[in-house]
Design a protein around this motif. Structure first.
Motif, mmCIF file in Angstrom:
data_model
loop_
_atom_site.group_PDB
_atom_site.id
_atom_site.type_symbol
_atom_site.label_atom_id
_atom_site.label_comp_id
_atom_site.label_asym_id
_atom_site.label_seq_id
_atom_site.Cartn_x
_atom_site.Cartn_y
_atom_site.Cartn_z
ATOM 1 N N TYR A 130 42.364 41.160 41.024
ATOM 2 C CA TYR A 130 42.690 39.745 41.222
ATOM 3 C C TYR A 130 42.481 38.947 39.936
ATOM 4 O O TYR A 130 43.230 38.022 39.638
ATOM 5 N N ARG A 131 41.443 39.291 39.188
ATOM 6 C CA ARG A 131 41.174 38.523 37.952
ATOM 7 C C ARG A 131 42.309 38.704 36.952
ATOM 8 O O ARG A 131 42.767 37.743 36.332
ATOM 9 N N PHE A 140 34.950 36.751 53.718
ATOM 10 C CA PHE A 140 34.097 37.843 54.192
ATOM 11 C C PHE A 140 34.267 39.086 53.318
ATOM 12 O O PHE A 140 34.012 40.189 53.766
ATOM 13 N N THR A 141 34.719 38.887 52.086
ATOM 14 C CA THR A 141 34.881 40.054 51.211
ATOM 15 C C THR A 141 33.555 40.356 50.526
ATOM 16 O O THR A 141 32.653 39.514 50.477
ATOM 17 N N ASN A 142 33.446 41.546 49.980
ATOM 18 C CA ASN A 142 32.268 41.874 49.178
ATOM 19 C C ASN A 142 32.649 42.891 48.120
ATOM 20 O O ASN A 142 33.611 43.630 48.279
ATOM 21 N N GLY A 143 31.892 42.855 47.020
ATOM 22 C CA GLY A 143 32.086 43.856 45.959
ATOM 23 C C GLY A 143 33.329 43.653 45.116
ATOM 24 O O GLY A 143 33.674 44.506 44.313
ATOM 25 N N ARG A 144 34.037 42.533 45.289
ATOM 26 C CA ARG A 144 35.226 42.294 44.464
ATOM 27 C C ARG A 144 34.814 41.491 43.229
ATOM 28 O O ARG A 144 33.871 40.702 43.304
ATOM 29 N N MET A 145 35.513 41.671 42.131
ATOM 30 C CA MET A 145 35.244 40.868 40.925
ATOM 31 C C MET A 145 35.811 39.488 41.213
ATOM 32 O O MET A 145 37.020 39.294 41.142
#
Ligand code: HPA
Length: 263
Positions: A66-67, A108-113
């Motif tokens: 995404y970044r 509710f996401t996790n671990g994403r940059m």
């Protein structure tokens, strides 16, 4: 000319009247975007299309860069992004095929940059309203002209995926106030705000959310419903130029003012 970005699937590219100019490969300090950016001209608009999941749907939602995707748009000089997503309907008034322009979201996401901000460059951006009010209005006007019914409110809850939800999760999300569930809104929307790019989301309800449908949920159903919605989504885009202007009065353009806390 106004530069705008479109994030979605490959089904959205071939739009009657859109003149294909070129494909741009953009490198970023965050790595490679999911795909090249396909540049089209249409009316007063320069449109840059990005396939969020890559050309062969290679990247699952939690592995999309995404970044890099948002930074690529930033480097191109895009001022506003329309993001198209497939979602499950939680709100019992929604039916597959409905188009929702959500007005808020739950992450509710996790671990994403999920941020551009790092050590010694700490910002806390305001995110009360995750979507640009100007882009939302532009999309409403386009929907009216295109005669495409859209729902103008809804809370999108973003899970990490790639698995679908349990029935109990959907019941809990419903009680929390979520109307639709998908896997890709965050951190895409907040990264755009960190880059002061206007952003709004257009979601297609592709299925009843887990536990609210008697059938097993399948990707085939999601793809088929997105394809069915293709014509309506293209009509939304064909009607954009008449109301699109670069003159923003929204807060997105000054999103970083007063937000830096590190010295
Ligand atoms: N849940 C999460 N993501 C989705 C769904 C769903 O039911 N449908 C399409 N994307």
């Amino acid at each position: 000319m106004t530069k705008i970005g479109i994030i979605g699937g490959s089904g959205l590219y071939e739009i009657e009247g859109f003149e294909f100019i070129e494909e741009l490969s953009v490198s970023t300090e965050y790595g490679q975007p999911s795909d090249s950016y396909r540049y089209f001209k249409y009316g007063n608009l320069e449109l840059y299309f990005l396939n969020r999941h890559g050309r062969n749907h290679s990247y699952p939602p939690h592995l999309v860069n995404y970044r890099a995707n948002i930074d690529g748009f930033f480097q191109i000089g895009v001022k506003g992004i329309f993001s198209f997503t497939a979602t499950g309907g939680i709100n019992n008034s929604y039916r597959p095929g409905d188009i929702i322009i959500p007005d808020n979201g739950i992450d509710f996401t996790n671990g994403r940059m999920h941020t551009y901000f790092e050590e010694n460059n700490v910002h806390h951006i305001d995110f009360t309203e995750p979507f640009c009010p100007d882009l939302r209005r532009i999309m409403f006007e386009s929907a009216e002209r295109a005669n495409v019914p859209v729902c103008r409110t809804g809370t999108y809850l973003c899970t990490n995926g790639p698995r679908l939800e349990t029935a109990a999760e959907i019941r809990a999300f419903d009680r929390m106030g979520a109307d639709l569930v998908g896997m890709t809104l965050f951190p895409e929307c907040s990264l755009a705000r960190e880059k002061e790019i206007c952003y709004t989301n257009i979601s297609v309800i592709t299925n009843f959310a887990a536990g609210t449908s008697p059938q097993k949920l399948t990707s085939d159903e999601v793809v088929a419903e997105m394809q069915k919605a293709g014509d309506k989504l293209k009509r939304l885009m064909r009607n954009l130029p008449a109301s699109y202007t670069d003159e923003r009065t929204c807060g997105c353009v000054t999103a970083l003012q007063g937000t830096k806390i590190s010295k």
